[in-house]
Design a protein around this motif. Structure first.
Motif, PDB file in Angstrom:
ATOM      1  N   ASN A 160       0.867  -1.192   0.000  1.00 12.23           N
ATOM      2  CA  ASN A 160       0.000   0.000   0.000  1.00 12.23           C
ATOM      3  C   ASN A 160       0.900   1.238   0.000  1.00 12.23           C
ATOM      4  OD1 ASN A 160       0.947   0.365   2.636  1.00 12.23           O
ATOM      5  ND2 ASN A 160      -0.828  -0.630   3.544  1.00 12.23           N
ATOM      6  N   ASN A 161       0.387   2.346   0.515  1.00 13.93           N
ATOM      7  CA  ASN A 161       1.157   3.594   0.456  1.00 13.93           C
ATOM      8  C   ASN A 161       2.445   3.568   1.251  1.00 13.93           C
ATOM      9  OD1 ASN A 161      -0.599   4.816  -1.247  1.00 13.93           O
ATOM     10  ND2 ASN A 161      -1.792   5.802   0.389  1.00 13.93           N
ATOM     11  N   ASP A 162       2.572   2.605   2.157  1.00 14.23           N
ATOM     12  CA  ASP A 162       3.838   2.529   2.887  1.00 14.23           C
ATOM     13  C   ASP A 162       4.981   2.156   1.947  1.00 14.23           C
ATOM     14  OD1 ASP A 162       5.316   2.370   5.595  1.00 14.23           O
ATOM     15  OD2 ASP A 162       5.869   0.506   4.596  1.00 14.23           O
ATOM     16  N   PHE A 163       4.650   1.461   0.876  1.00 14.05           N
ATOM     17  CA  PHE A 163       5.704   0.966  -0.018  1.00 14.05           C
ATOM     18  C   PHE A 163       6.461   2.131  -0.646  1.00 14.05           C
ATOM     19  CE2 PHE A 163       7.685  -0.409  -3.861  1.00 14.05           C
ATOM     20  CZ  PHE A 163       8.194  -1.647  -3.538  1.00 14.05           C
ATOM     21  N   ASN A 164       7.781   2.057  -0.560  1.00 11.70           N
ATOM     22  CA  ASN A 164       8.600   3.179  -1.009  1.00 11.70           C
ATOM     23  C   ASN A 164      10.005   2.643  -1.279  1.00 11.70           C
ATOM     24  OD1 ASN A 164      10.429   5.316  -0.912  1.00 11.70           O
ATOM     25  ND2 ASN A 164       9.192   6.483   0.536  1.00 11.70           N
ATOM     26  N   PRO A 165      10.406   2.623  -2.558  1.00 14.29           N
ATOM     27  CA  PRO A 165      11.714   2.046  -2.898  1.00 14.29           C
ATOM     28  C   PRO A 165      12.856   2.692  -2.118  1.00 14.29           C
ATOM     29  CG  PRO A 165      10.469   2.521  -4.887  1.00 14.29           C
ATOM     30  CD  PRO A 165       9.687   3.098  -3.749  1.00 14.29           C
ATOM     31  N   ALA A 166      12.768   3.992  -1.901  1.00 15.97           N
ATOM     32  CA  ALA A 166      13.849   4.676  -1.177  1.00 15.97           C
ATOM     33  C   ALA A 166      13.947   4.165   0.253  1.00 15.97           C
ATOM     34  CB  ALA A 166      13.616   6.177  -1.187  1.00 15.97           C
ATOM     35  N   GLY A 221      26.174  -6.092   8.215  1.00 12.73           N
ATOM     36  CA  GLY A 221      26.682  -7.379   7.759  1.00 12.73           C
ATOM     37  C   GLY A 221      25.660  -8.491   7.918  1.00 12.73           C
ATOM     38  N   VAL A 222      24.376  -8.134   7.772  1.00 18.57           N
ATOM     39  CA  VAL A 222      23.279  -9.074   7.983  1.00 18.57           C
ATOM     40  C   VAL A 222      22.549  -9.316   6.663  1.00 18.57           C
ATOM     41  CG1 VAL A 222      21.005  -9.264   9.086  1.00 18.57           C
ATOM     42  CG2 VAL A 222      22.956  -8.423  10.386  1.00 18.57           C
ATOM     43  N   GLU A 223      22.117 -10.555   6.447  1.00 21.91           N
ATOM     44  CA  GLU A 223      21.281 -10.852   5.280  1.00 21.91           C
ATOM     45  C   GLU A 223      19.907 -10.211   5.479  1.00 21.91           C
ATOM     46  OE1 GLU A 223      22.165 -12.676   2.586  1.00 21.91           O
ATOM     47  OE2 GLU A 223      24.181 -12.814   3.431  1.00 21.91           O
ATOM     48  N   ALA A 224      19.297  -9.788   4.393  1.00 19.49           N
ATOM     49  CA  ALA A 224      17.974  -9.171   4.499  1.00 19.49           C
ATOM     50  C   ALA A 224      16.950  -9.999   3.743  1.00 19.49           C
ATOM     51  CB  ALA A 224      18.014  -7.755   3.928  1.00 19.49           C
ATOM     52  N   ALA A 225      15.700  -9.912   4.181  1.00 21.67           N
ATOM     53  CA  ALA A 225      14.573 -10.437   3.415  1.00 21.67           C
ATOM     54  C   ALA A 225      13.475  -9.390   3.496  1.00 21.67           C
ATOM     55  CB  ALA A 225      14.091 -11.766   3.992  1.00 21.67           C
ATOM     56  N   ILE A 226      12.833  -9.130   2.358  1.00 14.63           N
ATOM     57  CA  ILE A 226      11.787  -8.099   2.328  1.00 14.63           C
ATOM     58  C   ILE A 226      10.425  -8.777   2.422  1.00 14.63           C
ATOM     59  CG2 ILE A 226      10.706  -6.293   0.931  1.00 14.63           C
ATOM     60  CD1 ILE A 226      13.467  -5.676  -0.218  1.00 14.63           C
ATOM     61  N   LEU A 227       9.648  -8.368   3.431  1.00 17.53           N
ATOM     62  CA  LEU A 227       8.306  -8.918   3.624  1.00 17.53           C
ATOM     63  C   LEU A 227       7.291  -7.827   3.311  1.00 17.53           C
ATOM     64  CD1 LEU A 227       8.873 -10.691   7.075  1.00 17.53           C
ATOM     65  CD2 LEU A 227       9.401 -11.539   4.758  1.00 17.53           C
ATOM     66  N   LEU A 228       6.460  -8.081   2.314  1.00 18.24           N
ATOM     67  CA  LEU A 228       5.437  -7.104   1.939  1.00 18.24           C
ATOM     68  C   LEU A 228       4.091  -7.614   2.441  1.00 18.24           C
ATOM     69  CD1 LEU A 228       6.691  -6.362  -1.690  1.00 18.24           C
ATOM     70  CD2 LEU A 228       7.130  -5.055   0.407  1.00 18.24           C
ATOM     71  N   THR A 229       3.622  -7.022   3.550  1.00 18.16           N
ATOM     72  CA  THR A 229       2.382  -7.468   4.186  1.00 18.16           C
ATOM     73  C   THR A 229       1.170  -6.852   3.489  1.00 18.16           C
ATOM     74  OG1 THR A 229       2.505  -5.627   5.709  1.00 18.16           O
ATOM     75  CG2 THR A 229       3.494  -7.700   6.435  1.00 18.16           C
ATOM     76  N   LYS A 230       0.013  -7.236   3.959  1.00 17.79           N
ATOM     77  CA  LYS A 230      -1.277  -6.713   3.496  1.00 17.79           C
ATOM     78  C   LYS A 230      -1.509  -7.000   2.023  1.00 17.79           C
ATOM     79  CE  LYS A 230      -1.023  -3.466   7.283  1.00 17.79           C
ATOM     80  NZ  LYS A 230      -1.436  -2.256   7.935  1.00 17.79           N
ATOM     81  N   ALA A 231      -0.917  -8.106   1.568  1.00 15.22           N
ATOM     82  CA  ALA A 231      -1.152  -8.546   0.191  1.00 15.22           C
ATOM     83  C   ALA A 231      -2.640  -8.815  -0.012  1.00 15.22           C
ATOM     84  CB  ALA A 231      -0.337  -9.812  -0.097  1.00 15.22           C
ATOM     85  N   ASP A 232      -3.307  -9.242   1.074  1.00 18.75           N
ATOM     86  CA  ASP A 232      -4.740  -9.555   0.997  1.00 18.75           C
ATOM     87  C   ASP A 232      -5.579  -8.314   0.710  1.00 18.75           C
ATOM     88  OD1 ASP A 232      -3.625  -9.022   3.695  1.00 18.75           O
ATOM     89  OD2 ASP A 232      -5.724  -8.987   4.314  1.00 18.75           O
ATOM     90  N   ALA A 289      15.545 -10.326  13.220  1.00 27.69           N
ATOM     91  CA  ALA A 289      15.074  -9.070  13.790  1.00 27.69           C
ATOM     92  C   ALA A 289      14.197  -8.398  12.739  1.00 27.69           C
ATOM     93  CB  ALA A 289      16.251  -8.173  14.168  1.00 27.69           C
ATOM     94  N   PHE A 290      13.341  -7.495  13.195  1.00 32.53           N
ATOM     95  CA  PHE A 290      12.405  -6.811  12.300  1.00 32.53           C
ATOM     96  C   PHE A 290      12.672  -5.312  12.271  1.00 32.53           C
ATOM     97  CE2 PHE A 290      10.089 -10.664  13.201  1.00 32.53           C
ATOM     98  CZ  PHE A 290       9.314 -10.899  12.072  1.00 32.53           C
ATOM     99  N   VAL A 291      12.534  -4.716  11.088  1.00 34.10           N
ATOM    100  CA  VAL A 291      12.445  -3.254  10.988  1.00 34.10           C
ATOM    101  C   VAL A 291      11.319  -2.907  10.019  1.00 34.10           C
ATOM    102  CG1 VAL A 291      14.848  -2.625  11.524  1.00 34.10           C
ATOM    103  CG2 VAL A 291      14.210  -3.183   9.163  1.00 34.10           C
ATOM    104  N   GLY A 292      10.840  -1.690  10.116  1.00 36.61           N
ATOM    105  CA  GLY A 292       9.773  -1.237   9.226  1.00 36.61           C
ATOM    106  C   GLY A 292       8.962  -0.146   9.899  1.00 36.61           C
TER     107      GLY A 292
END
Ligand code: GTP
Ligand code: MG
Ligand code: ZN
Length: 361
Positions: free
Chosen positions: A128-134, A147-158, A204-207
């Protein structure tokens, strides 16, 4: 009690059947640390993982459960220690696989350690509007810096018409990074993350606020787990709640590292990480004729030249600039906030004649 620590070393013969993970493996005791322990007598100096840091001391977890230790400078949540039972001050801090840190307010030189030995940073945004490439690039910069691996989780797909479109845009920003779209409220949400949350794996989580971090944390911690209460953010309201442990064992086998510092990380100090994520542009910028080149219309600008020959996407420059500006703004804002808090604390002390208690952040 004499314990047999030989099982914490890699098995000598590979024909042996896989063992059940033991307590230390569940805490994240991996080859990287085992190697450092070398030939030390682990019965005399058992490995402990720091689960909480306070002014008054450390809490750490080991094969024999939880233990409280005196304060040790330079140690942070997630660290591994070889605990010297006889002389705790001589305990050895093992090298870290990864480290989140930030510059302490004001000085620009001292640094504050936030978390160590996180394996995966879940960068959470929503379809949704939270999505922002920057913003994604900013979080990727944080992960890169740590030095940590990342994974991107895009919630509210529903709740989105086109989750696949968001996923494609995320992949365009972060080519090497896994991207998942999901409904964090769905019963299967935790299972989708299990690949990163296996035995001994620390996440760990960020967002931004509202993207579903707590929802995912609760899903991973399991319904009704008493520990989830401890993860709630009461302390953000300035309450002096009894301190929550900050490293949590998840029922699925992994560990969740959740500290106030980790939550604040999204705001500040990613300058070096930005340089890492935009290394191509920064390398070009060093070739510009003028050191203070604005990469607009200056003669001899290597960045513009790269755009002109099609080697650099103009949107990427715009995002690089915006991130740098944002980083500067947020760092300044944090300094202001801390200065204000300090002034406020002083006023309170003067008004009450008491020494206001300060919390560790
Ligand atoms: N429909 C839908 N709602 C979601 C999803 N993920 C989270 N929510 C809802 O979004 C709201 C915010 O979720 P939280 O988990 O509290 O968000 P947060 O990231 O922890 O937010 P802060 O704690 O403020 O940083 C809640 O009402 C959730 O139920 C999702 O995938 N789909
Ligand atoms: Mg939350
Ligand atoms: Zn230039």
């Amino acid at each position: 009690m004499v314990r047999d620590y030989s099982r914490f070393f890699p098995p000598a013969d590979t024909g042996a059947p896989a063992r059940e993970p033991d307590a230390l493996q569940r805490l994240g005791w991996q080859a990287f640390f085992i190697r450092q322990a070398g030939h030390l007598d682990l019965a005399a100096t058992p490995p402990l993982r720091v689960s909480e840091v306070q002014r008054s001391g450390l809490t750490a977890l080991g094969a024999d459960g939880e233990i409280t230790l005196p304060p040790m400078p330079g140690v942070t949540v997630g660290d591994w220690l070889l605990h010297d039972r006889a002389r705790p001050a001589r305990s050895v801090l093992l090298d870290r696989r990864s480290l989140f840190r930030r510059r302490a307010a004001g000085t620009g030189r001292e640094e504050q350690l936030i978390a160590a030995n996180v394996d995966t940073l879940f960068i959470v945004s929503s379809c949704n509007n939270d999505f922002n490439p920057a913003r994604l690039e900013r979080y990727l910069a944080l992960a890169h810096e740590a030095g940590v691996e990342a994974a991107i989780l895009l919630t509210k797909a529903d709740a989105s018409e086109d989750p696949g479109g968001y996923a494609d845009r995320a992949k365009a920003v972060a080519r090497q990074v896994p991207v998942l779209t999901l409904n964090a409220l769905e019963p299967g949400a935790a299972a989708r993350l299990q690949g990163w949350c296996g035995t001994g794996q620390t996440v760990a989580f960020v967002g931004s606020s509202g993207v579903g971090k707590s929802t995912l944390v609760n899903a991973l911690m399991g319904a009704g787990a008493a520990q989830t209460g401890a993860i709630r953010e009461d302390d953000s309201r300035g309450r002096h709640t009894t301190t929550a442990r900050q490293l949590h064992l998840m029922p699925g086998g992994g560990l969740l590292l959740d500290t106030p510092g980790m939550r604040e990380l999204q705001l500040t100090d990613a300058a070096e990480g930005i340089a890492g994520v935009f290394a191509d542009i920064e390398a070009l910028a060093r070739q510009c004729r003028f050191r203070d080149c604005g990469h607009d219309s200056e003669p001899g600008c290597a960045v513009r030249a790269a755009v002109d020959r099609g080697a650099l996407e103009p949107g990427r420059i715009a995002r690089w600039r915006k991130l740098l500006a944002e980083d500067r703004f947020n760092s300044a804002a944090l300094h202001e906030r801390r200065a204000r808090d300090k002034a406020f604390g002083k006023m309170v002390r003067n008004a009450t004649g008491n020494k206001a208690k300060r919390r560790d952040g």
